[in-house]
Structures are given as structure tokens and as C-alpha cells.
Design an enzyme around this catalytic site. Structure first.
Site, PDB file in Angstrom:
ATOM      1  CE  LYS A  96      -1.075  -7.586   4.701  1.00  0.00           C
ATOM      2  NZ  LYS A  96      -2.126  -8.369   4.035  1.00  0.00           N
ATOM      3  N   GLY A 157      -7.046  -5.306  -4.243  1.00  0.00           N
ATOM      4  CA  GLY A 157      -6.944  -5.435  -5.688  1.00  0.00           C
ATOM      5  C   GLY A 157      -7.844  -4.520  -6.492  1.00  0.00           C
ATOM      6  CB  ALA A 184      -6.150  -3.663   0.759  1.00  0.00           C
ATOM      7  N   GLY A 185      -6.022  -1.670  -1.764  1.00  0.00           N
ATOM      8  CA  GLY A 185      -6.773  -0.664  -2.491  1.00  0.00           C
ATOM      9  C   GLY A 185      -5.948   0.377  -3.217  1.00  0.00           C
ATOM     10  CG  ASN A 206       1.274  -8.003  -4.256  1.00  0.00           C
ATOM     11  OD1 ASN A 206       1.194  -9.094  -3.697  1.00  0.00           O
ATOM     12  ND2 ASN A 206       1.885  -7.908  -5.420  1.00  0.00           N
ATOM     13  CB  THR A 207      -2.726  -5.589  -7.120  1.00  0.00           C
ATOM     14  OG1 THR A 207      -3.074  -6.603  -6.175  1.00  0.00           O
ATOM     15  CG2 THR A 207      -3.324  -5.943  -8.468  1.00  0.00           C
TER      16      THR A 207
END
EC number: 2.8.1.10
Length: 262
Positions: A96, A157, A184-185, A206-207
Site C-alpha cells: 500500500k 482520520g 481514508a475518510g 481503520n479509525t
């Protein structure tokens, strides 16, 4: 089932391994998510969990495909070196590719990203480039040999969801044969549904799970969200209308009057 870089997978959800309250929370969330691919950073410092297991020992027990990342790299040279270390360490040619160009919104550095992607592909890597939703950047990455694109929905994040659905929809239209995974996001399951309804192949997050009040439960929610969004896309959603349209056809005479006249 779907094919991701030569691997047959059933889950279209990819999950990160950072920011969890504990190794136990991470393991349970990954299990509940149903994911078969997890991302890891080789710059992560190993830490002990509640049961004394190291992070790496915990990862091995998950029996998932590993997608190492080059998080923290600021230029092509650093990213390439990190990728080579990851290949040696994890015995995988998947990488990645992250090359960050701005500390405020963690936006990728496009020129170094393209440079690194081209070199890594020449060296036999399967590159998963973290990029923005910019059409020209994505085209350059495809021209460099990328078969997978990982545009952001919003800054890493932020949890803002899809800040530019039009741009993402355009990518799907322009690259019908490229594997598209939002990276992301994503902040909540409804964002994941929206991604999959656009026809994207997968979601990486993830977050949103790691920082949830109950990571394992949130992972379950995302698991179902990705499935629902994908099935909605395959099922063919109705088009929007500007005017109302009755779902029940109307006739001049009520049915009970028709019965009485028989």
C-alpha cells in the site's frame, strides 16, 4: 467472491490495525468484520497486549492476507526502501503505497507517488496507491502500471465520508476495469454503503472502527454495510424522480364496488 490482485476473497472490506485500545480489541474487531485483508505499517513499534503477546504474534493468529504500507514516507526513495523491507519481512509483493505531501490534511504527494509506483511495479510489486480523487493523477497512476487505485473519500482520520461523490463516480466511469477501493475518510457505516452503491470494489478503513466506543460492534456494522451497498449496486437501484409516482396503480372504481356489481 471477487479477485484482488490474484487472491480470491469473499469480503470487500479491508481493515487497518492501528489505534485500537488493545490487541484484544483489534483481534475481535478484525474477526467481526469478516475481512480477509489487513493493513500494517512496518514502522509500527511492537507493543505488548493484555495477554503479553506482541503485535506481530497477534497478527499471525488472524490468518489474513497482509497489506504492508509505507506510512510516514515523504518521498519516492523512502517509500521504495520501505516497500523492499516490507517484501522481505512479510514475504509479499503487495504494498500500500503512501507518500504524504502535506502535514495538515495528509494529502498524497502526487509526483513522488507516481515516481515510486512506476519503480515498484518494475520491481515486481503489486502497488495499491493511496491517492486523491483527482482524475488526472489517477490516470497517471494507471499509465504507470497500477491495476488498483485507492482514492480517498476525505482526509485520513477525518470521518467526513465522501466529500466529492461526483469525482468518485467519474473515476468508476472512466476506469471500469481498474479495481477501485476507497481509502481514508470513512466515518460511519452509511459512508461505506454510499461507496459501494457507486460501484466501487471495496472499502478500506481503520479509525472508524478502532476509535469507536465498541470497536467489535462497529466492525460488524461495517461488515453488513459493505455487503448491503454492494448488493444494492448489483441489484440496480431505481432512478430518482422529480415528481411523485404512485406505487399502487389507481382505477376509477374501488374494488369493493366492483365486487358488489357482480
Amino acid at each position: 467472491m471477487w479477485n484482488l490482485a490474484g487472491k480470491e476473497l469473499s469480503s470487500r472490506l479491508l481493515l487497518g490495525t492501528a489505534c485500537y485500545p488493545s490487541l484484544e480489541h483489534m483481534q475481535q474487531a478484525i474477526h467481526n468484520s469478516g475481512t480477509e485483508v489487513i493493513t500494517i505499517s512496518i514502522k509500527r513499534q511492537t507493543s505488548a497486549g493484555l495477554d503479553g503477546e506482541s503485535f506481530w504474534q497477534a497478527v499471525k493468529k488472524l490468518d489474513c492476507h497482509l497489506l504492508p504500507n509505507t506510512a510516514g514516507c515523504r518521498n519516492a526513495e523512502a517509500a521504495i526502501n520501505t516497500a523492499e523491507i516490507a517484501r522481505e519481512l512479510f514475504n509479499t509483493h503487495w504494498i500500500k503505497l503512501e507518500v504524504i505531501g502535506d502535514d495538515y490534511n495528509l494529502q498524497p504527494e502526487p509526483f513522488e507517488l507516481i515516481k515510486a509506483a512506476r519503480i515498484l511495479i518494475d520491481r515486481g510489486f503489486e502497488v495499491f496507491p493511496y491517492c486523491t480523487d483527482d482524475l488526472v493523477l489517477c490516470q497517471k497512476l494507471v499509465d504507470a502500471g497500477c491495476k488498483i487505485l485507492m482514492p480517498w473519500g476525505a482526509p485520513i482520520g477525518s470521518g467526513k465520508g465522501l466529500i466529492n461523490p461526483y469525482a468518485l463516480e467519474t473515476l468508476r466511469y472512466r476506469f471500469p476495469d481498474i479495481t477501485l477501493i476507497i481509502d481514508a475518510g470513512i466515518g460511519k457505516p452509511s459512508h461505506a454503503v454510499q461507496v459501494m452503491e457507486l460501484g466501487f470494489d471495496g472499502v478500506l478503513l481503520n479509525t472508524a472502527v478502532a476509535l469507536a466506543n465498541h470497536p467489535a460492534l462497529m466492525a460488524t456494522a461495517f461488515r453488513h454495510a459493505v455487503i448491503a451497498g454492494h448488493q444494492a449496486f448489483i441489484g440496480g437501484m431505481m432512478s430518482e424522480r422529480n415528481v411523485a409516482h404512485p406505487s399502487t396503480p389507481l382505477i376509477d372504481t374501488p374494488f369493493w364496488h366492483q365486487v358488489n356489481n357482480l
